[in-house]
Design a protein around this motif. Structure first.
Motif, PDB file in Angstrom:
ATOM      1  N   GLY A  91      47.831  38.784   9.983  1.00  0.00           N
ATOM      2  CA  GLY A  91      48.066  39.780   8.933  1.00  0.00           C
ATOM      3  C   GLY A  91      46.776  40.443   8.489  1.00  0.00           C
ATOM      4  O   GLY A  91      46.711  41.673   8.331  1.00  0.00           O
ATOM      5  N   LEU A  92      45.725  39.662   8.302  1.00  0.00           N
ATOM      6  CA  LEU A  92      44.436  40.209   7.872  1.00  0.00           C
ATOM      7  C   LEU A  92      43.781  41.028   8.976  1.00  0.00           C
ATOM      8  O   LEU A  92      43.149  42.061   8.713  1.00  0.00           O
ATOM      9  N   LEU A  93      43.917  40.593  10.215  1.00  0.00           N
ATOM     10  CA  LEU A  93      43.382  41.386  11.335  1.00  0.00           C
ATOM     11  C   LEU A  93      44.083  42.743  11.423  1.00  0.00           C
ATOM     12  O   LEU A  93      43.454  43.772  11.670  1.00  0.00           O
ATOM     13  N   ALA A  94      45.403  42.724  11.225  1.00  0.00           N
ATOM     14  CA  ALA A  94      46.168  43.976  11.252  1.00  0.00           C
ATOM     15  C   ALA A  94      45.733  44.900  10.114  1.00  0.00           C
ATOM     16  O   ALA A  94      45.591  46.117  10.307  1.00  0.00           O
ATOM     17  N   PHE A  95      45.513  44.327   8.936  1.00  0.00           N
ATOM     18  CA  PHE A  95      45.034  45.112   7.791  1.00  0.00           C
ATOM     19  C   PHE A  95      43.695  45.763   8.120  1.00  0.00           C
ATOM     20  O   PHE A  95      43.475  46.950   7.847  1.00  0.00           O
ATOM     21  N   TRP A  96      42.781  44.997   8.712  1.00  0.00           N
ATOM     22  CA  TRP A  96      41.455  45.505   9.056  1.00  0.00           C
ATOM     23  C   TRP A  96      41.543  46.606  10.109  1.00  0.00           C
ATOM     24  O   TRP A  96      40.886  47.660   9.981  1.00  0.00           O
ATOM     25  N   LEU A 155      55.617  66.231   4.400  1.00  0.00           N
ATOM     26  CA  LEU A 155      55.975  65.186   3.440  1.00  0.00           C
ATOM     27  C   LEU A 155      56.702  64.035   4.136  1.00  0.00           C
ATOM     28  O   LEU A 155      56.431  62.855   3.865  1.00  0.00           O
ATOM     29  N   ILE A 156      57.621  64.384   5.020  1.00  0.00           N
ATOM     30  CA  ILE A 156      58.352  63.353   5.769  1.00  0.00           C
ATOM     31  C   ILE A 156      57.393  62.547   6.643  1.00  0.00           C
ATOM     32  O   ILE A 156      57.499  61.315   6.742  1.00  0.00           O
ATOM     33  N   THR A 157      56.425  63.253   7.252  1.00  0.00           N
ATOM     34  CA  THR A 157      55.457  62.576   8.117  1.00  0.00           C
ATOM     35  C   THR A 157      54.591  61.598   7.322  1.00  0.00           C
ATOM     36  O   THR A 157      54.339  60.473   7.766  1.00  0.00           O
ATOM     37  N   LEU A 158      54.149  62.017   6.137  1.00  0.00           N
ATOM     38  CA  LEU A 158      53.350  61.124   5.299  1.00  0.00           C
ATOM     39  C   LEU A 158      54.143  59.868   4.929  1.00  0.00           C
ATOM     40  O   LEU A 158      53.617  58.753   4.968  1.00  0.00           O
ATOM     41  N   ALA A 159      55.414  60.055   4.576  1.00  0.00           N
ATOM     42  CA  ALA A 159      56.265  58.912   4.222  1.00  0.00           C
ATOM     43  C   ALA A 159      56.465  57.998   5.432  1.00  0.00           C
ATOM     44  O   ALA A 159      56.468  56.771   5.308  1.00  0.00           O
ATOM     45  N   PHE A 160      56.625  58.595   6.613  1.00  0.00           N
ATOM     46  CA  PHE A 160      56.818  57.800   7.824  1.00  0.00           C
ATOM     47  C   PHE A 160      55.567  56.999   8.166  1.00  0.00           C
ATOM     48  O   PHE A 160      55.647  55.853   8.622  1.00  0.00           O
ATOM     49  N   LEU A 161      54.381  57.601   7.930  1.00  0.00           N
ATOM     50  CA  LEU A 161      53.130  56.892   8.192  1.00  0.00           C
ATOM     51  C   LEU A 161      52.995  55.675   7.277  1.00  0.00           C
ATOM     52  O   LEU A 161      52.473  54.634   7.687  1.00  0.00           O
ATOM     53  N   TYR A 162      53.456  55.802   6.032  1.00  0.00           N
ATOM     54  CA  TYR A 162      53.503  54.642   5.147  1.00  0.00           C
ATOM     55  C   TYR A 162      54.392  53.563   5.762  1.00  0.00           C
ATOM     56  O   TYR A 162      54.032  52.376   5.810  1.00  0.00           O
ATOM     57  N   SER A 163      55.574  53.972   6.192  1.00  0.00           N
ATOM     58  CA  SER A 163      56.564  53.024   6.707  1.00  0.00           C
ATOM     59  C   SER A 163      56.093  52.335   7.974  1.00  0.00           C
ATOM     60  O   SER A 163      56.428  51.169   8.223  1.00  0.00           O
ATOM     61  N   LEU A 164      55.313  53.032   8.795  1.00  0.00           N
ATOM     62  CA  LEU A 164      54.794  52.419  10.018  1.00  0.00           C
ATOM     63  C   LEU A 164      53.947  51.184   9.716  1.00  0.00           C
ATOM     64  O   LEU A 164      53.906  50.244  10.507  1.00  0.00           O
ATOM     65  N   ARG A 165      53.285  51.196   8.571  1.00  0.00           N
ATOM     66  CA  ARG A 165      52.475  50.038   8.197  1.00  0.00           C
ATOM     67  C   ARG A 165      53.348  48.790   8.041  1.00  0.00           C
ATOM     68  O   ARG A 165      52.921  47.677   8.360  1.00  0.00           O
ATOM     69  N   VAL A 166      54.566  48.977   7.529  1.00  0.00           N
ATOM     70  CA  VAL A 166      55.484  47.852   7.359  1.00  0.00           C
ATOM     71  C   VAL A 166      55.871  47.276   8.721  1.00  0.00           C
ATOM     72  O   VAL A 166      55.842  46.056   8.932  1.00  0.00           O
ATOM     73  N   PHE A 167      56.218  48.160   9.657  1.00  0.00           N
ATOM     74  CA  PHE A 167      56.587  47.696  10.998  1.00  0.00           C
ATOM     75  C   PHE A 167      55.393  47.053  11.700  1.00  0.00           C
ATOM     76  O   PHE A 167      55.548  46.085  12.440  1.00  0.00           O
ATOM     77  N   ALA A 168      54.189  47.606  11.440  1.00  0.00           N
ATOM     78  CA  ALA A 168      52.981  47.015  12.028  1.00  0.00           C
ATOM     79  C   ALA A 168      52.757  45.603  11.495  1.00  0.00           C
ATOM     80  O   ALA A 168      52.403  44.690  12.251  1.00  0.00           O
ATOM     81  N   GLY A 169      52.980  45.419  10.198  1.00  0.00           N
ATOM     82  CA  GLY A 169      52.842  44.096   9.605  1.00  0.00           C
ATOM     83  C   GLY A 169      53.841  43.109  10.169  1.00  0.00           C
ATOM     84  O   GLY A 169      53.509  41.949  10.456  1.00  0.00           O
ATOM     85  N   GLY A 170      55.075  43.579  10.362  1.00  0.00           N
ATOM     86  CA  GLY A 170      56.093  42.719  10.957  1.00  0.00           C
ATOM     87  C   GLY A 170      55.742  42.322  12.373  1.00  0.00           C
ATOM     88  O   GLY A 170      55.897  41.159  12.779  1.00  0.00           O
ATOM     89  N   ALA A 171      55.223  43.301  13.147  1.00  0.00           N
ATOM     90  CA  ALA A 171      54.855  43.015  14.538  1.00  0.00           C
ATOM     91  C   ALA A 171      53.666  42.066  14.615  1.00  0.00           C
ATOM     92  O   ALA A 171      53.626  41.164  15.459  1.00  0.00           O
TER      93      ALA A 171
END
Length: 473
Positions: A220-225, A315-331
């Motif tokens: 999780g911390l590596l992904a954050f970095w 605006l949709i793209t910015l929101a999607f970029l936020y959401s990608l972080r969630v999927f990245a954390g899950g992965a």
């Protein structure tokens, strides 16, 4: 005038203005049209630097009014002009740019610059031109680099900008020093926008929501970095792409690249280093995470190049970029990302994206510098931005409330009904930031407001406490 000097010759790049015009304009031209790179090589081979400068000047007009001028040097020159000195702009920059700057400032008597006749007016060639123009009269010269040393040593009053007096050689004792914005470590650090790394806390959301805190170390911390490094790289890229627009903005004009504290070529090198460092961190993480990180990077490039100028889609793209972080954390952590979590984050991020555009418009309107935050949004859109932004935020509250009543919640929480209190906290927080925006209490980027707002921290802590209580009791 000192020592009977009545003529002052003034260099342009990194002297009168805080940037290297040719380097900046050439890089921007290549960024907008990569084929320019090959044309530039041909111009350089066929006619040298003078040909290259002339061709770039013909293709790249200057927004002279918003260039980052050296105000200290300008004040010095105006004072000398008032005392009767003649000012001549003597530069290796293309003559078209030099004339436009001279006309805008209105303080120069004439211009000596690079054209097809004079060649590249630098170093000894510039000295020969100045000696001919001065006609044997004593003169002063304002410059900034080692190529100016022959001119400094021939002048009766060297004016050294942004560096040490020793640059004037044997005339160092007579040198007048004028300060210049420099590329400091602090300026480079600010350009990375470390406060924006707070967005990457979303990477931890899947593990926290699944009550698998143990999964956060180390992946999780590596992904954050890795995400933080990539995000900073694309902030630098976006600043480079928006350099002309930023110089028209009351706050963004102070960004490192816009003001000349960070050279765009150095920024591009930093981008490459950040991406390599991110790849070094990501190599230890699952392939799925790396694919999501790559997708994040590609979308960022598309956003910087085109999407940010498309109404609503940005605006949709910015929101999607936020959401990608969630999927990245899950992965990264090997945790399943539920559709509830995705929907909650997406609509909350959509609200913040609208808030960002709304506050940009508010700021421009307040400063009286034009109605548009971007070409796609005007003051007439402010009401709609607020309505859609507030509605998106309230939808995120609704998603959270529906999640509380879903069957999955009972299997995770012992007292899921307590989560309704978190819904109330979220509702309060969203309403509050939009009220504050409507009252012009939020200026510029709302993320800056959020990370410095005590109430936001209290709401976050209270919500986490409620989640803990609901899972334990």
């Amino acid at each position: 005038m000192d020592d009977g000097v009545r003529i002052i010759y003034v260099d342009l790049d990194r002297t009168l203005v805080r940037i290297d015009l040719l380097r900046e304009r050439l890089l921007i031209a290549i960024f907008r049209n990569p084929l320019i790179f090959f044309q530039a090589i041909a111009w350089l081979l066929q006619g040298g630097r003078a040909r290259l400068k002339g061709e770039i000047a013909r293709r790249c007009a200057l927004d002279v009014a918003n260039l980052p001028f050296n105000e200290e040097l300008l004040a010095f020159l105006k004072k000398k002009r008032d005392s009767g000195a003649a000012l001549i702009l003597a530069t290796a920059a293309p003559i078209a740019w030099a004339r436009s700057i001279s006309e805008y400032l209105g303080i120069f008597d004439r211009v000596l610059a690079t054209d097809a006749t004079t060649g590249n007016l630098k170093g000894k060639r510039k000295l020969a031109m100045i000696l001919k123009d001065a006609g044997g009269k004593p003169f002063a010269y304002a410059g900034d680099c080692a190529a100016d040393r022959p001119v400094f040593e021939a002048s009766q009053l060297p004016i050294v900008v942004g560096t040490r007096a020793g640059l004037a050689g044997k005339q160092a004792e007579k040198a007048v020093l004028i300060p210049q914005t420099s590329s400091t470590v602090l300026g480079w650090w600010k350009a990375l926008r470390p406060h924006q790394w707070s967005k990457n806390a979303l990477i931890f959301a899947p593990a926290i929501a699944a009550h698998r805190i143990d999964k956060l170390w180390p992946h999780g911390l590596l992904a954050f970095w890795a995400f933080s490094l990539v995000a900073s790289a694309f902030y630098l890229l976006n600043d480079f792409a928006d350099i002309d627009v930023d110089r028209q903005h009351p706050d963004k004009r102070l960004r490192s690249q816009a003001i000349g504290a960070l050279c765009p070529s150095h920024a591009l090198v930093m981008i490459a280093c950040l991406l390599l460092a991110a790849a070094g961190a990501a190599i230890h993480l699952p392939l799925k995470f790396n694919l999501i990180l790559l997708c994040y990077g590609i979308i960022n490039v598309l956003y910087s190049v085109a999407i940010k100028n498309v109404v609503v889609m940005d605006l949709i793209t910015l929101a999607f970029l936020y959401s990608l972080r969630v999927f990245a954390g899950g992965a990264a952590c090997g945790v399943y990302v539920s559709t509830w979590l995705f929907a909650f984050i997406f609509f909350l991020a959509l609200s913040l994206a609208h808030l960002k555009r709304y506050t940009e418009l508010t700021q421009r309107l307040k400063m009286g510098i034009g109605s548009a935050a971007r070409p796609t949004y005007t003051v007439e859109d402010m009401s709609l931005l607020m309505k859609v932004g507030l509605t998106s935020g309230l939808i995120s509250v609704l998603v959270l409330a529906l999640y509380v009543t879903s069957p999955q919640t009972v299997s995770i929480y012992k007292s899921p009904a307590l989560l309704f209190v978190a819904c109330v906290f979220l509702f309060y927080w969203i309403e509050r930031i939009w009220f504050w925006a409507g009252r012009e209490r939020i200026s510029g980027d709302p993320i800056v407001f959020i990370v410095t707002d005590l109430i936001s921290y209290l709401v976050a802590l209270a919500s986490m406490a409620i989640v803990w209580l609901a899972s334990v009791y």
